[in-house]
Motif scaffolding. Structure first.
Motif, mmCIF file in Angstrom:
data_model
loop_
_atom_site.group_PDB
_atom_site.id
_atom_site.type_symbol
_atom_site.label_atom_id
_atom_site.label_comp_id
_atom_site.label_asym_id
_atom_site.label_seq_id
_atom_site.Cartn_x
_atom_site.Cartn_y
_atom_site.Cartn_z
ATOM 1 N N ALA A 45 0.854 -1.199 0.000
ATOM 2 C CA ALA A 45 0.000 0.000 0.000
ATOM 3 C C ALA A 45 0.882 1.238 0.000
ATOM 4 O O ALA A 45 1.983 1.241 0.552
ATOM 5 N N GLY A 47 0.482 5.595 0.612
ATOM 6 C CA GLY A 47 -0.366 6.725 0.952
ATOM 7 C C GLY A 47 0.044 7.913 0.102
ATOM 8 O O GLY A 47 0.025 7.861 -1.135
ATOM 9 N N GLY A 49 3.065 9.108 -0.094
ATOM 10 C CA GLY A 49 4.482 9.005 -0.480
ATOM 11 C C GLY A 49 5.377 9.963 0.293
ATOM 12 O O GLY A 49 6.403 10.394 -0.206
ATOM 13 N N ARG A 50 5.011 10.272 1.547
ATOM 14 C CA ARG A 50 5.829 11.213 2.340
ATOM 15 C C ARG A 50 6.925 10.500 3.127
ATOM 16 O O ARG A 50 7.692 11.159 3.827
ATOM 17 N N SER A 51 6.984 9.177 3.059
ATOM 18 C CA SER A 51 8.165 8.512 3.608
ATOM 19 C C SER A 51 9.330 8.922 2.729
ATOM 20 O O SER A 51 9.169 9.088 1.527
ATOM 21 N N THR A 114 -1.359 10.179 4.974
ATOM 22 C CA THR A 114 -2.663 9.523 5.109
ATOM 23 C C THR A 114 -2.766 8.814 6.468
ATOM 24 O O THR A 114 -1.756 8.562 7.130
ATOM 25 N N GLY A 117 -0.808 5.648 6.182
ATOM 26 C CA GLY A 117 0.637 5.892 6.318
ATOM 27 C C GLY A 117 1.004 6.217 7.761
ATOM 28 O O GLY A 117 2.076 5.842 8.245
ATOM 29 N N SER A 121 3.636 3.707 9.708
ATOM 30 C CA SER A 121 4.911 4.146 10.293
ATOM 31 C C SER A 121 4.777 4.435 11.784
ATOM 32 O O SER A 121 5.749 4.846 12.408
ATOM 33 N N HIS A 124 5.141 9.882 14.934
ATOM 34 C CA HIS A 124 5.218 10.646 16.182
ATOM 35 C C HIS A 124 5.168 12.133 15.846
ATOM 36 O O HIS A 124 5.478 12.529 14.715
ATOM 37 N N MET A 169 5.015 -0.952 8.562
ATOM 38 C CA MET A 169 5.394 -0.497 7.226
ATOM 39 C C MET A 169 4.588 -1.197 6.112
ATOM 40 O O MET A 169 5.119 -1.525 5.051
ATOM 41 N N VAL A 175 -4.543 -1.459 5.512
ATOM 42 C CA VAL A 175 -5.545 -0.833 6.376
ATOM 43 C C VAL A 175 -6.559 -0.154 5.451
ATOM 44 O O VAL A 175 -6.184 0.671 4.608
ATOM 45 N N TYR A 407 15.031 5.407 12.031
ATOM 46 C CA TYR A 407 13.594 5.366 11.686
ATOM 47 C C TYR A 407 13.410 4.767 10.285
ATOM 48 O O TYR A 407 13.931 5.318 9.301
HETATM 49 C C1 LIG Z 1 8.201 17.160 5.704
HETATM 50 C C2 LIG Z 1 8.011 15.851 6.406
HETATM 51 C C3 LIG Z 1 7.995 15.824 7.785
HETATM 52 C C4 LIG Z 1 7.820 14.625 8.461
HETATM 53 N N1 LIG Z 1 7.789 14.660 9.821
HETATM 54 C C5 LIG Z 1 7.590 13.508 10.504
HETATM 55 C C6 LIG Z 1 7.476 13.517 11.921
HETATM 56 O O1 LIG Z 1 7.580 14.565 12.572
HETATM 57 N N2 LIG Z 1 7.225 12.340 12.546
HETATM 58 C C7 LIG Z 1 7.070 11.160 11.855
HETATM 59 O O2 LIG Z 1 6.835 10.123 12.478
HETATM 60 N N3 LIG Z 1 7.179 11.126 10.508
HETATM 61 C C8 LIG Z 1 7.424 12.262 9.826
HETATM 62 N N4 LIG Z 1 7.489 12.234 8.452
HETATM 63 C C9 LIG Z 1 7.327 10.929 7.776
HETATM 64 C C10 LIG Z 1 5.847 10.599 7.493
HETATM 65 O O3 LIG Z 1 5.022 11.006 8.552
HETATM 66 C C11 LIG Z 1 5.698 9.085 7.366
HETATM 67 O O4 LIG Z 1 6.617 8.578 6.440
HETATM 68 C C12 LIG Z 1 4.281 8.667 6.952
HETATM 69 O O5 LIG Z 1 4.215 7.254 6.996
HETATM 70 C C13 LIG Z 1 3.928 9.128 5.554
HETATM 71 O O6 LIG Z 1 2.564 8.824 5.284
HETATM 72 P P1 LIG Z 1 2.076 8.597 3.783
HETATM 73 O O7 LIG Z 1 0.598 8.590 3.767
HETATM 74 O O8 LIG Z 1 2.759 9.532 2.881
HETATM 75 O O9 LIG Z 1 2.576 7.089 3.546
HETATM 76 P P2 LIG Z 1 3.627 6.498 2.510
HETATM 77 O O10 LIG Z 1 4.910 7.213 2.626
HETATM 78 O O11 LIG Z 1 3.009 6.407 1.170
HETATM 79 O O12 LIG Z 1 3.777 5.028 3.145
HETATM 80 C C14 LIG Z 1 4.417 4.868 4.394
HETATM 81 C C15 LIG Z 1 4.273 3.423 4.885
HETATM 82 O O13 LIG Z 1 2.918 3.200 5.277
HETATM 83 C C16 LIG Z 1 2.381 2.088 4.570
HETATM 84 N N5 LIG Z 1 0.980 2.380 4.266
HETATM 85 C C17 LIG Z 1 0.468 3.454 3.623
HETATM 86 N N6 LIG Z 1 -0.872 3.334 3.536
HETATM 87 C C18 LIG Z 1 -1.189 2.159 4.123
HETATM 88 C C19 LIG Z 1 -2.417 1.455 4.307
HETATM 89 N N7 LIG Z 1 -3.589 1.948 3.920
HETATM 90 N N8 LIG Z 1 -2.366 0.263 4.931
HETATM 91 C C20 LIG Z 1 -1.197 -0.262 5.382
HETATM 92 N N9 LIG Z 1 -0.005 0.363 5.217
HETATM 93 C C21 LIG Z 1 -0.016 1.549 4.592
HETATM 94 C C22 LIG Z 1 3.220 1.991 3.308
HETATM 95 O O14 LIG Z 1 3.204 0.646 2.806
HETATM 96 C C23 LIG Z 1 4.583 2.397 3.807
HETATM 97 O O15 LIG Z 1 5.238 1.308 4.373
HETATM 98 C C24 LIG Z 1 7.663 13.405 7.733
HETATM 99 C C25 LIG Z 1 7.693 13.422 6.342
HETATM 100 C C26 LIG Z 1 7.867 14.630 5.675
HETATM 101 C C27 LIG Z 1 7.891 14.642 4.173
#
Ligand SMILES: Cc1cc2nc3c(=O)[nH]c(=O)nc-3n(C[C@H](O)[C@H](O)[C@H](O)COP(=O)(O)OP(=O)(O)OC[C@H]3O[C@@H](n4cnc5c(N)ncnc54)[C@H](O)[C@@H]3O)c2cc1C
Length: 452
Positions: A45, A47, A49-51, A114, A117, A121, A124, A169, A175, A407
């Motif tokens: 999956a 979300g 893409g902010r990882s 999302t 996401g 992850s 925090h 992850m 979900v 992390y």
């Molecule tokens: C500017 C910036 C600041 C940030 N600050 C913080 C911070 O302060 N603290 C912190 O903890 N993180 C921080 N991050 C990281 C970010 O919060 C995490 O990487 C988060 O998981 C990104 O969510 P996403 O929806 O983009 O998921 P994605 O990056 O697309 O995916 C992240 C992970 O979640 C899984 N996932 C996504 N959707 C689902 C689903 N529906 N079901 C099961 N698994 C799923 C994916 O497989 C992947 O392993 C930051 C990122 C950026 C770009």
């Protein structure tokens, strides 16, 4: 039938692109279809893409873009409980619930993530020391499993699956929706105390003294400062502002939430805007422009929590080579390791545009959840920084020796042999994963690279 395209994907750091069949379902039935119709390279999956690295990529396999599943299914305004699909962003959720006096319990440094996401992850925020990580505020979620069945999972009904998925992850299933507990707020403003700290000892002492009485705290470090100024920082501590804290004008519409985003950064910036000199200049200016001390200063929620969201596509500022985010935590008692790492960065002149120091409270039971009680430092380095790979390899070893960890949501380069040291519950995670997904359907570039 959902849309499927073959596309190259990266994380937010824009390094290591890989190509996958990306499906964009609009409802749970279409997610199920894509799971059943997968190839033998498996499914992950994605979300927003902010990882930073590769956890939401799957070279040669299927990636399910969950952002089309973004509906709020139920909102209980009495109790502050929201049930929503997993592709809903925190940004959209804030737009919906803030006008009613509710806020998300944990937000990272961007609101463009999302719910899926955030669980994947176990993210925090600046309040980890007070409120823990995201999954502690999740009542339950619906998990689409590898065999196509949907399971209702809560920490009480099925702790093993819940805590393998929180921080897992995306490797235990998809979900589909979640029930989240919100927190009440009187306004969409923050009351913030800002202080310049002369060096690393100063900022750490102030954080250690002040965190017990502050819900949110974070320090921005100038990682290029040297000598007596090593680790000089700007410390920000905040609380949600009460209605009585607002002057007349914002008090007229205290829950207004309309964050503005400036135009994006062009994609064709050959060398990028951020190099050693521009980062040194930025760090110096950031430090000098901060007040020596200012208490009770009002900031909007977006200005306090998500300053980077004010510039669209800011990750392009690093140019086509992209950048690496490196975030580690070391337990309290391992302050010398933290200091050594800050000294090494400063001595190497390795430029980090944003260097953030926080204190974590106790970790939660997530098998691979990142936070443990201690100090966490996050750094952003241009990927092309000379000598960066060797520098970070050395940090990994020091962090692991100190009982700390890197992390996973931000990693793009760690060696797999250190993961079991950093995450001592990896074996338990693998066991839970193989029970939930015996054929290894859920897989990502991160999982292959780190042998999760
Ligand atoms: C500017 C910036 C600041 C940030 N600050 C913080 C911070 O302060 N603290 C912190 O903890 N993180 C921080 N991050 C990281 C970010 O919060 C995490 O990487 C988060 O998981 C990104 O969510 P996403 O929806 O983009 O998921 P994605 O990056 O697309 O995916 C992240 C992970 O979640 C899984 N996932 C996504 N959707 C689902 C689903 N529906 N079901 C099961 N698994 C799923 C994916 O497989 C992947 O392993 C930051 C990122 C950026 C770009």
């Amino acid at each position: 039938m959902s849309d499927v395209r073959t596309r190259a994907l990266t994380g937010w750091g824009r390094t290591s692109p890989t190509t996958a069949r990306v499906a964009a379902p609009r409802n749970p039935a279409e997610v199920h279809e894509r799971l059943i119709g997968r190839t033998d390279r498996g499914v992950i999956a994605r979300g927003l893409g902010r990882s930073y690295g590769d956890p939401a990529q799957n070279a040669g396999g299927t990636v399910i873009d969950m952002t089309g599943l973004d509906r709020v299914l139920d909102l209980d305004l009495e109790r502050g409980l929201v049930t929503c699909q997993a592709g809903l962003s925190l940004h959209r959720l804030m737009e919906l619930v803030l006008p009613f006096g509710w806020f998300v319990p944990v937000t990272p440094g961007t609101r463009h993530v999302t719910i899926g996401g955030a669980i994947g992850s176990d993210i925090h925020g600046k309040n980890h020391h007070a409120d823990g990580a995201f999954a502690q505020h999740v009542e339950r979620f619906e998990l689409l499993q590898a065999d196509g069945t949907v399971r209702q999972v809560s920490p009480e009904s099925d702790p093993e699956t819940f805590w393998a998925t929180a921080g897992g992850m995306g490797l235990t299933g998809i979900v589909l929706s979640a029930v989240l507990r919100l927190i009440p707020v009187e306004t969409a403003w923050m009351k913030v105390d800002v202080a310049r700290c002369a060096d690393l000892d100063d900022v750490m002492a102030r954080m250690a003294d002040g965190d017990a009485s502050r819900r949110y705290s974070v320090a921005w470090l100038d990682c290029l400062a040297t000598g007596a100024s090593l680790g000089r920082s700007v410390l920000e501590c905040g609380e949600h502002a009460a209605l009585a804290d607002l002057p007349a004008r914002p008090a007229r519409d205290p829950l207004r939430f309309r964050p503005r985003t400036l135009g994006g950064v062009p994609s064709a910036l050959p060398g990028g805007l951020l190099g050693r000199h521009s980062i040194a200049l930025f760090n110096e200016t950031w430090y000098r422009k901060a007040p020596r001390r200012k208490d009770g200063h009002l900031k909007t929620i977006a200005g306090f929590f998500h300053p980077l969201d004010g510039v669209r596509d800011w990750n392009r500022m690093y140019g086509p080579a992209g950048f690496l985010q490196y975030q580690f935590v070391v337990p309290f008692g391992a302050e010398r390791t933290l200091r050594r790492i800050v000294e090494s960065i400063s001595a190497a002149g390795a430029p980090s545009f944003l260097t953030v120091l926080k204190r974590f409270g106790p970790g939660d039971p997530g098998h691979l959840s990142f936070p443990i009680e201690g100090w966490t430092l996050a750094l952003d380095f241009p990927a092309a920084t000379p000598g960066l790979a060797a520098l970070l390899d050395g940090f990994d070893r020091q962090v692991a020796e100190a009982g700390g960890r890197v992390y996973l949501a931000k990693d793009s380069r760690m060696a797999p042999d250190l993961v079991p040291h950093m995450y001592p519950r990896l074996a338990e995670f693998r066991q839970a994963r193989s029970t939930l997904d015996p054929d290894g359907v859920f897989v990502s570039d991160l999982a292959r690279r780190l042998a999760l």
